[in-house]
Design a protein around this motif. Structure first.
Motif, PDB file in Angstrom:
ATOM      1  N   LEU A 111       0.823  -1.205   0.000  1.00 32.18           N
ATOM      2  CA  LEU A 111       0.000   0.000   0.000  1.00 32.18           C
ATOM      3  C   LEU A 111       0.859   1.257   0.000  1.00 32.18           C
ATOM      4  CD1 LEU A 111      -2.844  -1.067   2.453  1.00 32.18           C
ATOM      5  CD2 LEU A 111      -2.975  -0.827  -0.031  1.00 32.18           C
ATOM      6  N   HIS A 112       1.964   1.210   0.713  1.00 30.59           N
ATOM      7  CA  HIS A 112       2.878   2.359   0.718  1.00 30.59           C
ATOM      8  C   HIS A 112       3.396   2.619  -0.699  1.00 30.59           C
ATOM      9  CE1 HIS A 112       5.904   5.203   2.029  1.00 30.59           C
ATOM     10  NE2 HIS A 112       6.803   4.509   1.363  1.00 30.59           N
ATOM     11  N   LYS A 113       3.780   1.565  -1.407  1.00 29.92           N
ATOM     12  CA  LYS A 113       4.263   1.711  -2.780  1.00 29.92           C
ATOM     13  C   LYS A 113       3.150   2.236  -3.696  1.00 29.92           C
ATOM     14  CE  LYS A 113       7.968  -1.687  -2.649  1.00 29.92           C
ATOM     15  NZ  LYS A 113       8.475  -2.965  -3.177  1.00 29.92           N
ATOM     16  N   ALA A 114       1.933   1.775  -3.473  1.00 26.52           N
ATOM     17  CA  ALA A 114       0.804   2.245  -4.280  1.00 26.52           C
ATOM     18  C   ALA A 114       0.553   3.733  -4.035  1.00 26.52           C
ATOM     19  CB  ALA A 114      -0.447   1.430  -3.967  1.00 26.52           C
ATOM     20  N   ARG A 115       0.635   4.151  -2.783  1.00 29.94           N
ATOM     21  CA  ARG A 115       0.449   5.566  -2.451  1.00 29.94           C
ATOM     22  C   ARG A 115       1.543   6.410  -3.107  1.00 29.94           C
ATOM     23  NH1 ARG A 115       0.893   6.979   3.654  1.00 29.94           N
ATOM     24  NH2 ARG A 115       3.002   6.324   3.197  1.00 29.94           N
TER      25      ARG A 115
END
Length: 149
Positions: A111-115
């Motif tokens: 999710l961090h990478k997606a953000r």
């Protein structure tokens, strides 16, 4: 993922101001009428944008708002990063994480990478990109009833 209304309205204000003829000031009243949103809320948004150096505000009878820099200098990714520092896509990304699998879960990393990818894509755009002359800008002016004299 969803931006807060504050950030949504900030983007709308910048678009509105970017559509103005150079040197023309726009008022909170006309922006709120164009978007049919609360003047009170827009005032808070404008104050935040002014504090961060995105817009200039001129007080008084002939006052109003304008972009503080050319639209090409206003990066959307930077703005969203500033206004949404805690953009949490799931509970595990926020301050009150109570998820029991969090210590061993890889979802938070994904999710961090997606953000970050989301912010990076926005970083490829400026206010000038959203308000560039042409059919779309003319249509936006029509929707917002902007008349450049």
């Amino acid at each position: 993922m969803r931006l807060t209304l504050h950030t949504d309205y900030a983007l709308r204000v910048l678009i509105y101001l970017g559509l103005q003829q150079e040197g023309r000031l726009a008022t909170i009243r006309e922006i709120s009428q164009a978007y049919d949103i609360s003047r009170t809320h827009l005032m808070k948004v404008a104050l935040e944008l002014q504090k961060r150096g995105y817009i200039e505000a001129v007080r008084g009878r002939a006052g109003g708002l304008a972009l503080a820099a050319p639209g090409a200098a206003v990066n959307l990714g930077q703005l969203v990063r500033e206004l949404e520092p805690d953009l949490a896509l799931a509970e595990c990304m926020g301050g009150e994480n109570r998820c029991v699998i969090s210590p061993d879960c890889r979802l938070k990393e994904a999710l961090h990478k997606a953000r970050e990818a989301f912010i990076a894509v926005l970083g490829q755009y400026t206010v000038a990109d959203l308000t560039a002359p042409g059919k779309r800008a003319a249509a936006l002016r029509g929707h917002l009833q902007i008349i450049n004299l």
